[in-house]
Design an enzyme around this catalytic site. Structure first.
Site, mmCIF file in Angstrom:
data_model
loop_
_atom_site.group_PDB
_atom_site.id
_atom_site.type_symbol
_atom_site.label_atom_id
_atom_site.label_comp_id
_atom_site.label_asym_id
_atom_site.label_seq_id
_atom_site.Cartn_x
_atom_site.Cartn_y
_atom_site.Cartn_z
ATOM 1 N N ASN A 394 27.134 59.850 20.234
ATOM 2 C CA ASN A 394 26.357 58.266 20.383
ATOM 3 C C ASN A 394 26.645 57.432 20.850
ATOM 4 O O ASN A 394 26.163 56.876 22.238
ATOM 5 C CB ASN A 394 26.473 57.378 18.672
ATOM 6 C CG ASN A 394 25.361 55.929 18.816
ATOM 7 O OD1 ASN A 394 24.980 55.877 19.548
ATOM 8 N ND2 ASN A 394 25.119 55.607 17.041
ATOM 9 N N ASP A 395 28.167 57.134 21.120
ATOM 10 C CA ASP A 395 28.309 56.021 22.089
ATOM 11 C C ASP A 395 28.418 56.746 23.484
ATOM 12 O O ASP A 395 28.349 55.542 24.696
ATOM 13 C CB ASP A 395 29.838 55.924 21.701
ATOM 14 C CG ASP A 395 29.888 55.342 20.375
ATOM 15 O OD1 ASP A 395 29.404 54.036 19.806
ATOM 16 O OD2 ASP A 395 31.429 54.942 19.311
ATOM 17 N N VAL A 396 28.905 57.840 23.238
ATOM 18 C CA VAL A 396 28.928 58.297 24.964
ATOM 19 C C VAL A 396 27.713 58.402 25.341
ATOM 20 O O VAL A 396 27.799 58.891 27.091
ATOM 21 C CB VAL A 396 29.763 60.019 24.558
ATOM 22 C CG1 VAL A 396 31.183 59.854 24.280
ATOM 23 C CG2 VAL A 396 28.757 60.939 24.687
#
Lengths: 468, 95
Positions: A394-396
């Site tokens: 998600n974050d990446v």
């Protein structure tokens, strides 16, 4: 004779550690490097049991050692705890185990300095007292900080930055207290002052790590690792043991560089990582966003999408690790390849919970190394990619890192999956990623969401794909 | 001839440069094993823990030192074993 031999063997162990770090920096020699390090450490430990050390040095000791049975008992206990923990840990839980190992090392270094200080009493030179104070402070910070890091990674507590009103002042006051207690120990000494110093340092370690957000935790582990190295070096100074100085300094220096490299991979300065939570603006409430429509699909939909693609890029993240889906991913990639579809893996340096986490997992599933593409390689190819399959990441891939200044991951380089013609997210739920930031890409019209455990859904996609 | 303290300081300074030098060009793939391996290396504080256990002259010192031995052993042995497990998997990718 005895003396020279002792020093020579100690030197050989120090060289082993240098070779170990050198070996660990290259993929081909890494495993051998680690074994050389283990060999050096074993030799260094055995040395204490068979040589007395130099008579004039602080590390001189009796032979056989006083309290030998208790010492051996403690060693065995350590082995009984350490080895099974290291052998049984799942690859997903590796980061917290490393954090924990680092913490106990810091604690051990602090204890060694404390005991030696108690022993020396008023005979200690000022340099020794200062080294002791340094060891107690940094060792205790490393110990309690690592414990908090462990709790965050194990999700025993929230993974978001913990910030409370007045936190900044509390941490400043705590730091001032640590310095004051340090000065107290140096000036008058005594056990009470040392106990106060240890207590305040432990507290500082907690306060220091609490505001660090989930995604930055690996950087903190690496920093604490460097800290522990320096405490070991300082203990080595107090004990006049060259080997400890060399080993500790090596780890301190290489750990510092490594911490910087990790921070660079995330596109942020070390300072921002550590103190970011104090300066970041509060985020817009994400409540309204949750009601927004998303397009979710079935495994069959995704199979069809993949079947007609020419190029697919798989972007794995921590969700893949949690679901232990690495073997299923490889199966999927094999099926796609057998249909003549071009498959690559886009690996973000900090995907998962530690740098290189995905490489370890995919290597476990025997994914050919050539298929693993780093961010710089894979980003330009997304525009020719038909499907970007984001598995538990998600974050990446969160465009907020590019578009919304002030969000905790702003400035982190991301995998530009939005450039692909279609994006498929395999997620457990709409819950945001580890860093706790809403991902706009989930609401994009070209995004399909596939909810569920990554392994289950992937298995369904694979069997659907085989039937097409 | 350097004094003992100065000699130790010289060793410390040189070791800093060696430490910087050996890991200056490491790929991000190896960040975690390198961190874990370095972590195991500082477990060599075990040597110090054993020495202070020998030095201890009362129960408090002895038990603190024994605790240090347990912790340091966990750090050192566990660290090397876990690093080896990680690296074993890297090796598997070679055909």
């Amino acid at each position: 004779m005895n003396r020279n031999l002792y020093d020579l063997i100690g030197l050989a162990a120090a060289v082993c550690f240098i070779l170990a770090l050198k070996g660990l920096s290259h993929p081909k020699t890494a495993r051998r490097g680690n074994l050389i390090g283990a060999f050096g450490a074993t030799v260094a430990t055995l040395l204490v049991f068979f040589f007395t050390g130099n008579k004039d040095d602080k590390n001189y000791h009796a032979l056989p050692l006083h309290h030998l049975p208790l010492i051996l008992g403690a060693l065995v206990l350590g082995l009984l705890v350490g080895v099974p923990a290291a052998r049984k840990v799942q690859m997903t839980q590796m980061p917290q185990l490393v954090a924990l190992f680092n913490g106990v090392g810091g604690g051990a270094a602090a204890l060694v300095a404390i005991v030696e200080y108690l022993k020396l009493g008023s005979n200690a030179t000022s340099a020794e007292v200062i080294a002791t104070v340094f060891t107690v402070i940094v060792g205790s910070v490393s110990f309690s900080g690592s414990c908090i890091t462990f709790a965050k990674l194990q999700e025993l507590m929230t993974t978001r930055p913990v910030v409370f009103p007045g936190g900044r002042f509390l941490i400043a006051a705590n730091l001032a207290g640590v310095f004051a207690a340090g000065a107290w120990v140096v000036n008058s000494g005594g056990n009470t002052s040392l106990a106060v110093l240890g207590g305040l340092s432990l507290l500082f370690g907690v306060l220091f790590v609490l505001p660090v957000g989930g995604a930055d935790v690996p950087i903190v582990i690496s920093l604490l690792n460097a800290f522990t190295g320096l405490t070991v070096a300082a203990s080595g100074y107090v004990l006049q043991t060259t080997l400890l100085i060399v080993a500790g300094t090596l780890v301190g220096a290489s750990g510092t560089i490594l911490t910087r490299l990790m921070a660079e991979a995330m596109g942020r300065s070390l300072f921002k990582t550590l103190f970011g939570a104090f300066t970041a603006k509060p985020q817009a409430a994400s409540g309204e966003a949750e009601a927004r429509p998303v397009k979710s699909g079935s495994p069959e939909d995704v199979a069809i999408l993949l079947n007609y693609a020419r190029r697919v890029v798989i972007v794995p993240g921590f969700g893949l690790a949690v679901a232990q889906a690495q073997h299923t991913v490889r199966e999927l990639a094999d099926v796609l390849a057998s249909k003549g579809i071009d498959v690559a893996y886009g690996i973000h340096a900090v995907a998962g919970r530690m740098p290189g986490h995905m490489n370890v997992l995919l290597a476990e599933a025997n994914v050919p190394y050539e298929q693993l593409a780093e961010m710089d390689e894979v980003n330009p190819t997304f525009s020719q990619t038909d499907v970007a399959l984001v598995i538990g990441a998600n974050d990446v891939v969160n465009p907020a890192a590019k578009n919304s200044p002030g969000c905790p991951i702003y400035g982190m380089p991301i995998l530009e999956v939005a450039d692909a013609a279609n994006v498929v997210f395999l997620k457990r739920s709409m819950r945001p990623g580890f860093a706790g930031i809403e991902n706009e890409l989930l609401y994009d019209p070209k995004t399909t969401l596939l909810f569920g455990d990554a392994k289950d859904t992937l298995t369904k996609v694979v069997s659907a794909l085989k039937n097409l | 001839m350097m004094s003992n303290g100065m000699a130790l300081l010289a060793i410390f300074t040189l070791a800093i440069f060696v430490g910087f030098e050996v890991v200056s060009k490491v790929s991000s793939t190896l960040h975690t094993p390198l961190m874990s391996g370095a972590n195991a290396i500082h477990g060599v504080i075990l040597v110090g823990a054993i020495v202070v256990a020998d030095h201890s002259s009362n129960n408090l010192e002895l038990w603190l030192a024994l605790t240090a031995i347990v912790l340091a052993t966990v750090n050192m042995v566990g660290g090397f074993v876990v690093t080896d497990r990680m690296l074993e998997m890297f090796k598997a990718k070679k055909k």
